[in-house]
Design an enzyme around this catalytic site. Structure first.
Site, mmCIF file in Angstrom:
data_model
loop_
_atom_site.group_PDB
_atom_site.id
_atom_site.type_symbol
_atom_site.label_atom_id
_atom_site.label_comp_id
_atom_site.label_asym_id
_atom_site.label_seq_id
_atom_site.Cartn_x
_atom_site.Cartn_y
_atom_site.Cartn_z
ATOM 1 N N ASP A 185 24.279 -8.779 1.412
ATOM 2 C CA ASP A 185 24.274 -10.167 1.880
ATOM 3 C C ASP A 185 24.456 -10.220 3.390
ATOM 4 O O ASP A 185 25.125 -9.360 3.973
ATOM 5 C CB ASP A 185 25.413 -10.926 1.173
ATOM 6 N N GLY A 223 20.279 -13.072 6.836
ATOM 7 C CA GLY A 223 19.910 -14.294 7.558
ATOM 8 C C GLY A 223 20.856 -14.550 8.715
ATOM 9 O O GLY A 223 20.430 -14.837 9.845
ATOM 10 N N ARG A 243 15.056 -15.517 10.185
ATOM 11 C CA ARG A 243 15.742 -14.852 9.070
ATOM 12 C C ARG A 243 15.033 -13.557 8.639
ATOM 13 O O ARG A 243 15.664 -12.570 8.285
ATOM 14 C CB ARG A 243 15.806 -15.791 7.863
ATOM 15 N N SER A 250 17.010 -12.250 -6.238
ATOM 16 C CA SER A 250 17.514 -12.912 -7.455
ATOM 17 C C SER A 250 16.508 -13.926 -7.977
ATOM 18 O O SER A 250 15.591 -14.335 -7.250
ATOM 19 C CB SER A 250 18.838 -13.615 -7.141
ATOM 20 N N ASN A 287 16.341 -16.687 -5.666
ATOM 21 C CA ASN A 287 15.699 -16.482 -4.358
ATOM 22 C C ASN A 287 14.255 -16.987 -4.313
ATOM 23 O O ASN A 287 13.698 -17.203 -3.237
ATOM 24 C CB ASN A 287 15.724 -14.999 -3.948
ATOM 25 N N ILE A 347 30.052 -13.514 -7.222
ATOM 26 C CA ILE A 347 29.251 -12.560 -7.978
ATOM 27 C C ILE A 347 27.769 -12.972 -8.066
ATOM 28 O O ILE A 347 26.898 -12.123 -8.313
ATOM 29 C CB ILE A 347 29.894 -12.279 -9.369
HETATM 30 C C1 FPP Z 1 20.722 -11.533 1.330
HETATM 31 O O1 FPP Z 1 20.860 -11.971 2.645
HETATM 32 C C2 FPP Z 1 19.617 -10.586 1.193
HETATM 33 C C3 FPP Z 1 18.513 -10.794 0.421
HETATM 34 C C4 FPP Z 1 18.304 -12.025 -0.352
HETATM 35 C C5 FPP Z 1 17.434 -9.809 0.340
HETATM 36 C C6 FPP Z 1 17.809 -8.368 0.439
HETATM 37 C C7 FPP Z 1 16.640 -7.622 0.927
HETATM 38 C C8 FPP Z 1 16.644 -6.549 1.756
HETATM 39 C C9 FPP Z 1 17.889 -5.929 2.206
HETATM 40 C C10 FPP Z 1 15.389 -5.969 2.294
HETATM 41 C C11 FPP Z 1 14.382 -5.479 1.310
HETATM 42 C C12 FPP Z 1 14.952 -4.691 0.204
HETATM 43 C C13 FPP Z 1 14.423 -3.531 -0.320
HETATM 44 C C14 FPP Z 1 15.064 -2.959 -1.528
HETATM 45 C C15 FPP Z 1 13.317 -2.819 0.274
HETATM 46 P P1 FPP Z 1 20.680 -13.505 2.955
HETATM 47 O O2 FPP Z 1 19.263 -13.754 3.330
HETATM 48 O O3 FPP Z 1 21.139 -14.337 1.802
HETATM 49 O O4 FPP Z 1 21.618 -13.683 4.188
HETATM 50 P P2 FPP Z 1 22.435 -14.978 4.616
HETATM 51 O O5 FPP Z 1 23.438 -15.242 3.528
HETATM 52 O O6 FPP Z 1 23.064 -14.565 5.900
HETATM 53 O O7 FPP Z 1 21.464 -16.095 4.777
#
Ligand code: FPP
Length: 246
Positions: A21, A24, A34, A66, A69, A196
């Site tokens: 997490d 962004g 982001r 998810s 998402n 979670i």
């Molecule tokens: C959460 O951060 C992250 C995600 C929803 C995506 C995770 C993806 C990656 C790390 C890159 C690609 C993955 C692979 C396996 C190649 P957020 O966007 O919710 O951050 P924020 O809470 O700060 O907005």
């Protein structure tokens, strides 16, 4: 080094799950879009996968996308899918060199065809690797997983392939996406959030939780080691008393 700063490789979590997490926020802090955070998040993915394999962790599960998402802006969803395809292409040698098997959990039918094709290819190529199983949770939601397990079990009862009285915890385990994985021992969540988020609800019943303020793109090998050291300092009682464990 003393006991507090070294990892006991005989007591590693058998199954480590990570909620990646803060991509962004990491980008926003730098005045960027982001998607820049997600791009840099892939570097943390590579380092964490390699470091976990090096330590001897047998199962690593990453929450990459998810079911919720899908509601993000189209540009962000499209970028995440492209990053997934590119990472799978670029990281295949890393998986092979480290003897890592790729697997997925989630409703992967919902992914774009390019992503599904790339996933199928890497899963097939790495299927005999034995050092670590890397599971990507993609279009994954734990409630959806439980609903689909209940449906599959009900179908077996309806067709007389299962008796209600025979349903046990193991029946549920066998019908989850994670049927081939042990229970989760340790969950790491980055970015300071402490929740979670519909991730492996059944499987974390006895897991330890480790939260860090580090944003995912900044997560490095030393941070993984810190989490494992914290895990190893805890007493896992599984409902028993401290005396019974000793
Ligand atoms: C959460 O951060 C992250 C995600 C929803 C995506 C995770 C993806 C990656 C790390 C890159 C690609 C993955 C692979 C396996 C190649 P957020 O966007 O919710 O951050 P924020 O809470 O700060 O907005």
């Amino acid at each position: 080094m003393n006991q507090n700063t070294t990892i006991d490789t005989d007591r590693l979590p058998k199954h480590l799950a990570i909620i990646m997490d803060g991509n962004g926020r990491w980008a926003k802090q730098k005045g960027m879009l982001r998607v820049f955070g997600h791009e840099n998040g892939t570097k943390a993915v590579r380092e964490t996968v390699e470091a976990s394999a090096k330590l001897g962790i047998e199962n690593l599960t990453l929450y990459a996308f998810s079911t919720e998402n899908w509601n993000r802006p189209k540009l962000e969803v499209d970028t995440l899918m492209k990053l997934l395809v590119n990472s799978l292409k670029n990281e295949l040698p890393t998986l092979q060199n480290n003897n890592i098997k790729l697997s997925t959990i989630g409703n992967t039918n919902q992914l774009p065809e390019s992503a599904r094709k790339q996933l199928d290819e890497v899963i097939e190529i790495t299927k005999n690797n034995t050092r670590m199983t890397l599971t990507l949770a993609l279009s994954y939601g734990s409630r959806e997983e439980i609903v689909s397990a209940v449906k599959a079990i009900s179908e077996k009862i309806k067709t007389n392939n299962l008796e209600i009285s025979d349903i046990s915890e193991s029946t549920i385990n066998q019908h989850l996406y994670t049927s081939n994985l042990p229970d989760v021992d340790l969950v790491i969540r980055t970015s300071g959030e402490q929740r979670i988020s519909n991730f492996l609800l059944w499987q974390v019943a006895y897991a330890e939780f480790y939260y860090t303020d580090i944003l995912w793109p900044d997560f490095r090998e030393k941070d993984l080691h810190e989490a494992i050291i914290s895990y190893q300092k805890r007493e896992r009682r599984f409902g028993k008393t401290s005396e019974q464990i000793k």
